[in-house]
Motif scaffolding. Structure first.
Motif, mmCIF file in Angstrom:
data_model
loop_
_atom_site.group_PDB
_atom_site.id
_atom_site.type_symbol
_atom_site.label_atom_id
_atom_site.label_comp_id
_atom_site.label_asym_id
_atom_site.label_seq_id
_atom_site.Cartn_x
_atom_site.Cartn_y
_atom_site.Cartn_z
ATOM 1 N N THR A 23 28.281 -30.383 11.752
ATOM 2 C CA THR A 23 27.036 -31.026 11.335
ATOM 3 C C THR A 23 26.464 -30.295 10.137
ATOM 4 O OG1 THR A 23 26.519 -31.752 13.587
ATOM 5 C CG2 THR A 23 24.690 -31.664 12.033
ATOM 6 N N ILE A 24 26.039 -31.059 9.140
ATOM 7 C CA ILE A 24 25.290 -30.509 8.012
ATOM 8 C C ILE A 24 23.901 -31.119 8.108
ATOM 9 C CG2 ILE A 24 25.195 -30.202 5.509
ATOM 10 C CD1 ILE A 24 28.205 -30.807 5.417
ATOM 11 N N ASP A 25 22.933 -30.341 8.567
ATOM 12 C CA ASP A 25 21.630 -30.916 8.922
ATOM 13 C C ASP A 25 20.604 -30.883 7.798
ATOM 14 O OD1 ASP A 25 21.102 -28.224 8.895
ATOM 15 O OD2 ASP A 25 20.698 -28.047 11.038
ATOM 16 N N GLN A 26 21.002 -30.408 6.612
ATOM 17 C CA GLN A 26 20.108 -30.440 5.455
ATOM 18 C C GLN A 26 20.961 -30.382 4.189
ATOM 19 O OE1 GLN A 26 17.626 -26.963 5.552
ATOM 20 N NE2 GLN A 26 19.334 -25.549 5.721
ATOM 21 N N PRO A 27 20.400 -30.811 3.048
ATOM 22 C CA PRO A 27 21.188 -30.740 1.817
ATOM 23 C C PRO A 27 21.683 -29.316 1.583
ATOM 24 C CG PRO A 27 19.221 -32.036 1.460
ATOM 25 C CD PRO A 27 19.064 -31.411 2.816
ATOM 26 N N ALA A 28 22.967 -29.170 1.408
ATOM 27 C CA ALA A 28 23.578 -27.859 1.217
ATOM 28 C C ALA A 28 24.809 -28.033 0.351
ATOM 29 C CB ALA A 28 23.962 -27.254 2.572
ATOM 30 N N MET A 29 25.323 -26.920 -0.154
ATOM 31 C CA MET A 29 26.604 -26.940 -0.858
ATOM 32 C C MET A 29 27.621 -26.300 0.064
ATOM 33 S SD MET A 29 27.519 -26.108 -4.772
ATOM 34 C CE MET A 29 29.194 -26.278 -5.407
ATOM 35 N N VAL A 30 28.572 -27.108 0.502
ATOM 36 C CA VAL A 30 29.539 -26.692 1.512
ATOM 37 C C VAL A 30 30.936 -26.697 0.907
ATOM 38 C CG1 VAL A 30 30.531 -27.206 3.782
ATOM 39 C CG2 VAL A 30 28.101 -27.659 3.342
ATOM 40 N N GLY A 31 31.668 -25.615 1.089
ATOM 41 C CA GLY A 31 33.039 -25.530 0.621
ATOM 42 C C GLY A 31 34.010 -25.666 1.778
ATOM 43 N N ILE A 32 35.088 -26.419 1.559
ATOM 44 C CA ILE A 32 36.152 -26.543 2.559
ATOM 45 C C ILE A 32 37.404 -25.913 1.974
ATOM 46 C CG2 ILE A 32 37.506 -28.108 3.994
ATOM 47 C CD1 ILE A 32 35.262 -30.138 3.797
ATOM 48 N N ILE A 33 37.963 -24.940 2.683
ATOM 49 C CA ILE A 33 39.123 -24.209 2.175
ATOM 50 C C ILE A 33 40.291 -24.338 3.149
ATOM 51 C CG2 ILE A 33 37.714 -22.568 0.878
ATOM 52 C CD1 ILE A 33 38.289 -20.512 3.100
ATOM 53 N N GLY A 34 41.474 -24.028 2.670
ATOM 54 C CA GLY A 34 42.680 -24.093 3.480
ATOM 55 C C GLY A 34 43.871 -24.350 2.579
ATOM 56 N N ILE A 166 27.598 -35.821 -2.757
ATOM 57 C CA ILE A 166 28.742 -35.798 -3.656
ATOM 58 C C ILE A 166 29.890 -35.088 -2.953
ATOM 59 C CG2 ILE A 166 29.662 -34.845 -5.810
ATOM 60 C CD1 ILE A 166 26.941 -35.231 -7.072
ATOM 61 N N LEU A 167 31.043 -35.742 -2.916
ATOM 62 C CA LEU A 167 32.262 -35.150 -2.378
ATOM 63 C C LEU A 167 33.173 -34.815 -3.553
ATOM 64 C CD1 LEU A 167 32.987 -37.682 0.528
ATOM 65 C CD2 LEU A 167 31.666 -35.558 0.635
ATOM 66 N N ALA A 168 33.616 -33.574 -3.635
ATOM 67 C CA ALA A 168 34.464 -33.142 -4.752
ATOM 68 C C ALA A 168 35.791 -32.643 -4.189
ATOM 69 C CB ALA A 168 33.769 -32.044 -5.555
ATOM 70 N N ASP A 169 36.868 -33.364 -4.509
ATOM 71 C CA ASP A 169 38.191 -33.030 -3.975
ATOM 72 C C ASP A 169 38.952 -32.182 -4.977
ATOM 73 O OD1 ASP A 169 40.427 -32.924 -2.414
ATOM 74 O OD2 ASP A 169 41.043 -34.999 -2.756
ATOM 75 N N GLU A 170 38.979 -30.870 -4.729
ATOM 76 C CA GLU A 170 39.642 -29.917 -5.630
ATOM 77 C C GLU A 170 39.191 -30.122 -7.080
ATOM 78 O OE1 GLU A 170 41.399 -27.488 -4.592
ATOM 79 O OE2 GLU A 170 42.588 -28.017 -2.836
ATOM 80 N N PRO A 171 37.889 -30.039 -7.363
ATOM 81 C CA PRO A 171 37.385 -30.385 -8.699
ATOM 82 C C PRO A 171 37.814 -29.438 -9.807
ATOM 83 C CG PRO A 171 35.644 -29.379 -7.396
ATOM 84 C CD PRO A 171 36.806 -29.596 -6.467
ATOM 85 N N VAL A 198 26.377 -31.409 -1.474
ATOM 86 C CA VAL A 198 27.660 -31.340 -2.176
ATOM 87 C C VAL A 198 28.682 -30.729 -1.219
ATOM 88 C CG1 VAL A 198 28.948 -30.372 -4.122
ATOM 89 C CG2 VAL A 198 26.556 -31.070 -4.433
ATOM 90 N N VAL A 199 29.780 -31.440 -1.004
ATOM 91 C CA VAL A 199 30.878 -30.937 -0.175
ATOM 92 C C VAL A 199 32.118 -30.908 -1.052
ATOM 93 C CG1 VAL A 199 32.234 -31.233 1.923
ATOM 94 C CG2 VAL A 199 29.837 -31.971 1.889
ATOM 95 N N ALA A 200 32.684 -29.707 -1.233
ATOM 96 C CA ALA A 200 33.794 -29.547 -2.170
ATOM 97 C C ALA A 200 34.994 -28.894 -1.507
ATOM 98 C CB ALA A 200 33.342 -28.711 -3.371
ATOM 99 N N ASN A 201 36.170 -29.496 -1.681
ATOM 100 C CA ASN A 201 37.417 -28.843 -1.308
ATOM 101 C C ASN A 201 37.754 -27.830 -2.392
ATOM 102 O OD1 ASN A 201 37.716 -30.388 0.968
ATOM 103 N ND2 ASN A 201 39.158 -31.840 0.048
ATOM 104 N N LEU A 202 38.014 -26.590 -1.982
ATOM 105 C CA LEU A 202 38.275 -25.527 -2.942
ATOM 106 C C LEU A 202 39.555 -24.791 -2.558
ATOM 107 C CD1 LEU A 202 34.614 -24.177 -3.106
ATOM 108 C CD2 LEU A 202 35.750 -25.582 -4.837
ATOM 109 N N HIS A 203 40.221 -24.219 -3.552
ATOM 110 C CA HIS A 203 41.485 -23.549 -3.278
ATOM 111 C C HIS A 203 41.419 -22.045 -3.506
ATOM 112 C CE1 HIS A 203 41.555 -24.269 -7.579
ATOM 113 N NE2 HIS A 203 42.563 -23.440 -7.722
ATOM 114 N N THR A 204 40.243 -21.516 -3.824
ATOM 115 C CA THR A 204 40.119 -20.072 -4.013
ATOM 116 C C THR A 204 38.905 -19.542 -3.267
ATOM 117 O OG1 THR A 204 38.943 -20.510 -6.080
ATOM 118 C CG2 THR A 204 41.288 -19.994 -6.249
ATOM 119 N N LEU A 205 39.070 -18.373 -2.664
ATOM 120 C CA LEU A 205 38.025 -17.801 -1.830
ATOM 121 C C LEU A 205 36.833 -17.322 -2.642
ATOM 122 C CD1 LEU A 205 40.258 -15.716 0.604
ATOM 123 C CD2 LEU A 205 39.351 -18.019 0.919
#
Length: 269
Positions: A23-34, A166-171, A198-205
């Motif tokens: 759950t993202i309960d407020q506007p946030a910038m979230v990174g998804i890694i893997g 905004i969803l950003a897929d490996e931007p 903003v939810v972004a897929n990222l490839h670097t820690l």
């Protein structure tokens, strides 16, 4: 605001995403890694409804997004803008027209066919380009721009939709370190100044730690980490990437100073 419940996507016998819940309960910038194949892109595509979920629910502001069809689905995709690694611009079209394509979901078929845009929309598009530092590129063809500039055009197109998220897929996956920093700075500024999620897929820690309020780690379709950047230790990263003691963050860093140090280390005496 956004609730993901037991979200699953199957391709035959394989689960690309396996009962993802957060759950993202407020506007946030979230990174998804893997690592590649972890399910990051499939997850974002399901949220945007470019792909249908096999099971589970996506709920945004009380609305079950997984049940939307037709016009309601298109309206959701306007509220949930998508930015792609390869920009998805029309190469031979000028920059401002590419940005204006962010309004297609709310325009008539006739206007779309003849590329007819209201003056107010044209002015808004140029204002957004100016905000992103590329207003002078407006009359040029998209194919004439650098990769970093093209990605900022893609961000401008997303902003033309006036999205809630905004969803950003490996931007930044195909960008050099300098342009990667410019693009990530722009996404962070949009989050802070506009209050957009903003939810972004990222490839670097290092990118996830520097720009995100929260980091979600995926491995084999499952969420295996959900915490703050400070909690994303090297040990946790090894678990997310399924790596051993040889795992080195510096080898995947996008930080310019880290790359400079790495090059210096290999300069012959």
């Amino acid at each position: 605001m956004l609730r993901i419940e037991q979200l699953t996507k199957r391709f035959g016998d394989k689960k690309a995403v396996d009962t993802a819940t957060f759950t993202i309960d407020q506007p946030a910038m979230v990174g998804i890694i893997g690592r590649s194949g972890a399910g990051k892109s499939t997850l974002l595509r399901m949220i945007n409804r470019l792909a249908d979920a096999s099971e589970g629910r996506i709920v945004f502001d009380g609305q079950d997004v997984t049940q939307l069809k037709g016009a309601e689905k298109r309206q959701w995709q306007s509220r949930c803008a998508m930015i792609f690694q390869q920009f998805n611009l029309v190469p031979r079209m000028d920059v401002v027209s590419n940005v204006l394509h962010g309004t297609l979901n709310r325009r008539s078929t006739l206007a779309t066919m003849f590329n007819l845009f209201p003056q107010d929309d044209i002015h808004k598009a140029i204002e957004i380009l100016d905000r992103l530092g590329i207003a002078e590129q407006a009359p040029k063809r998209a194919e004439a721009l650098s990769g970093g500039q093209q990605q900022r055009v893609a961000i401008a197109r997303a902003l033309m939709q006036d999205p809630a998220m905004i969803l950003a897929d490996e931007p930044i996956a195909s960008l050099d370190p300098m342009n990667a920093q410019i693009v990530m700075d722009a996404l962070r500024r949009i989050h802070e100044e506009d209050g957009r999620m903003v939810v972004a897929n990222l490839h670097t820690l290092d990118t996830a730690r520097r720009y995100c309020d929260r980091v979600i780690g995926m491995r084999d379709g499952c969420i295996v980490f959900d915490g703050t950047p400070e909690q994303l230790t090297t040990g946790v990263a090894r678990d997310i990437y399924g790596a051993g003691a040889e795992f080195s963050e510096a080898a995947t860093s996008t930080a310019i100073e880290t790359l400079d140090r790495t090059r210096t280390a290999f300069v012959p005496a």
